[in-house]
Scaffold this motif. Structure first.
Motif, PDB file in Angstrom:
ATOM      1  N   ALA A 107       7.797  41.670  11.116  1.00  0.00           N
ATOM      2  CA  ALA A 107       6.509  40.993  11.189  1.00  0.00           C
ATOM      3  C   ALA A 107       6.368  40.057  10.003  1.00  0.00           C
ATOM      4  CB  ALA A 107       5.361  41.994  11.206  1.00  0.00           C
ATOM      5  N   THR A 108       5.652  38.955  10.217  1.00  0.00           N
ATOM      6  CA  THR A 108       5.431  37.948   9.184  1.00  0.00           C
ATOM      7  C   THR A 108       3.967  37.563   9.175  1.00  0.00           C
ATOM      8  OG1 THR A 108       7.671  37.082   9.400  1.00  0.00           O
ATOM      9  CG2 THR A 108       6.044  35.626   8.422  1.00  0.00           C
ATOM     10  N   ILE A 109       3.435  37.328   7.968  1.00  0.00           N
ATOM     11  CA  ILE A 109       2.042  36.930   7.827  1.00  0.00           C
ATOM     12  C   ILE A 109       1.958  35.773   6.845  1.00  0.00           C
ATOM     13  CG2 ILE A 109       1.616  38.689   6.048  1.00  0.00           C
ATOM     14  CD1 ILE A 109      -1.228  38.982   7.238  1.00  0.00           C
ATOM     15  N   SER A 110       1.193  34.756   7.196  1.00  0.00           N
ATOM     16  CA  SER A 110       1.049  33.587   6.334  1.00  0.00           C
ATOM     17  C   SER A 110       0.241  33.931   5.088  1.00  0.00           C
ATOM     18  CB  SER A 110       0.380  32.448   7.110  1.00  0.00           C
ATOM     19  OG  SER A 110      -0.940  32.820   7.477  1.00  0.00           O
TER      20      SER A 110
ATOM     21  N   TYR B 148       5.220  38.806  15.304  1.00  0.00           N
ATOM     22  CA  TYR B 148       5.862  40.116  15.413  1.00  0.00           C
ATOM     23  C   TYR B 148       7.148  39.999  16.228  1.00  0.00           C
ATOM     24  CZ  TYR B 148       1.341  42.087  14.032  1.00  0.00           C
ATOM     25  OH  TYR B 148       0.180  42.396  13.359  1.00  0.00           O
ATOM     26  N   ALA B 149       8.091  40.855  15.911  1.00  0.00           N
ATOM     27  CA  ALA B 149       9.254  41.016  16.769  1.00  0.00           C
ATOM     28  C   ALA B 149       8.785  41.610  18.097  1.00  0.00           C
ATOM     29  CB  ALA B 149      10.275  41.930  16.116  1.00  0.00           C
ATOM     30  N   ASP B 150       9.432  41.224  19.178  1.00  0.00           N
ATOM     31  CA  ASP B 150       9.034  41.723  20.494  1.00  0.00           C
ATOM     32  C   ASP B 150       9.063  43.251  20.553  1.00  0.00           C
ATOM     33  OD1 ASP B 150      10.581  39.037  22.445  1.00  0.00           O
ATOM     34  OD2 ASP B 150       8.629  39.178  21.445  1.00  0.00           O
ATOM     35  N   SER B 151       9.984  43.845  19.825  1.00  0.00           N
ATOM     36  CA  SER B 151      10.168  45.292  19.874  1.00  0.00           C
ATOM     37  C   SER B 151       9.003  46.075  19.275  1.00  0.00           C
ATOM     38  CB  SER B 151      11.459  45.685  19.167  1.00  0.00           C
ATOM     39  OG  SER B 151      11.441  45.240  17.828  1.00  0.00           O
ATOM     40  N   VAL B 152       8.145  45.409  18.488  1.00  0.00           N
ATOM     41  CA  VAL B 152       7.044  46.128  17.835  1.00  0.00           C
ATOM     42  C   VAL B 152       5.665  45.616  18.246  1.00  0.00           C
ATOM     43  CG1 VAL B 152       8.557  46.574  15.861  1.00  0.00           C
ATOM     44  CG2 VAL B 152       6.893  44.697  15.750  1.00  0.00           C
ATOM     45  N   LYS B 153       5.618  44.569  19.062  1.00  0.00           N
ATOM     46  CA  LYS B 153       4.330  44.006  19.486  1.00  0.00           C
ATOM     47  C   LYS B 153       3.485  45.063  20.165  1.00  0.00           C
ATOM     48  CE  LYS B 153       5.456  39.120  20.047  1.00  0.00           C
ATOM     49  NZ  LYS B 153       5.740  38.024  21.016  1.00  0.00           N
ATOM     50  N   GLY B 154       2.225  45.110  19.775  1.00  0.00           N
ATOM     51  CA  GLY B 154       1.309  46.076  20.364  1.00  0.00           C
ATOM     52  C   GLY B 154       1.325  47.437  19.695  1.00  0.00           C
ATOM     53  N   ARG B 155       2.307  47.666  18.820  1.00  0.00           N
ATOM     54  CA  ARG B 155       2.410  48.962  18.126  1.00  0.00           C
ATOM     55  C   ARG B 155       2.231  48.831  16.621  1.00  0.00           C
ATOM     56  NH1 ARG B 155       7.064  51.654  18.101  1.00  0.00           N
ATOM     57  NH2 ARG B 155       8.378  49.792  18.272  1.00  0.00           N
ATOM     58  N   PHE B 156       2.700  47.716  16.054  1.00  0.00           N
ATOM     59  CA  PHE B 156       2.639  47.508  14.606  1.00  0.00           C
ATOM     60  C   PHE B 156       1.598  46.437  14.280  1.00  0.00           C
ATOM     61  CE2 PHE B 156       7.296  48.770  13.385  1.00  0.00           C
ATOM     62  CZ  PHE B 156       7.136  49.964  14.053  1.00  0.00           C
ATOM     63  N   THR B 157       0.970  46.582  13.109  1.00  0.00           N
ATOM     64  CA  THR B 157       0.011  45.589  12.632  1.00  0.00           C
ATOM     65  C   THR B 157       0.302  45.268  11.168  1.00  0.00           C
ATOM     66  OG1 THR B 157      -1.698  46.434  14.137  1.00  0.00           O
ATOM     67  CG2 THR B 157      -2.414  45.030  12.304  1.00  0.00           C
TER      68      THR B 157
END
Length: 121
Positions: free
Chosen positions: A49-52, A60-69
């Motif tokens: 994941a990357t944040i400005s 987010y990487a597709d593998s963690v979308k919806g699970r990681f924040t």
């Protein structure tokens, strides 16, 4: 002296949650692009994941979308990764990464030492 210190890793059962923290010092945290990476045994390091700098843009990487924040609190020079619904395939060493703004020359890239996350029953 630049430091990125990760914490919050550990052993968790599948379906569980963990929150990772990255405490930054020695550079102007609020101007840097921040990311979480992970590396599983025998695999290449991958972006999670990357944040400005302002938090306005997140990927987010597709593998963690919806699970990681991913989030950041610039006032305290800290970045977080909230991980929910953890799966065994999330097992890896998680690294904090900082990249300087484009106007820095030369560009600066910093890494933390990593924190182990193990998802197992």
């Amino acid at each position: 002296q630049v430091q990125l210190v990760e914490s919050g890793g550990g052993l968790v059962q599948p379906g569980g949650s963990l929150t990772l923290s990255c405490a930054a010092s020695g550079f102007t945290f609020s101007t840097y692009l921040m990311s979480w990476y992970r590396q599983a045994p025998g695999k290449e390091r991958e972006s999670v994941a990357t944040i400005s700098s302002t938090g306005g843009m997140i990927n987010y990487a597709d593998s963690v979308k919806g699970r990681f924040t991913i989030s950041r609190y610039n006032a305290e020079n800290t970045m977080y990764l909230q991980m929910n619904s953890l799966k065994p395939e999330d097992t890896a060493v998680y690294y904090c990464n900082a990249v300087s703004p484009a106007y820095y020359s030369p560009r600066r890239i910093y890494w933390g030492q990593g924190t182990q996350v193990t998802v197992s029953s």
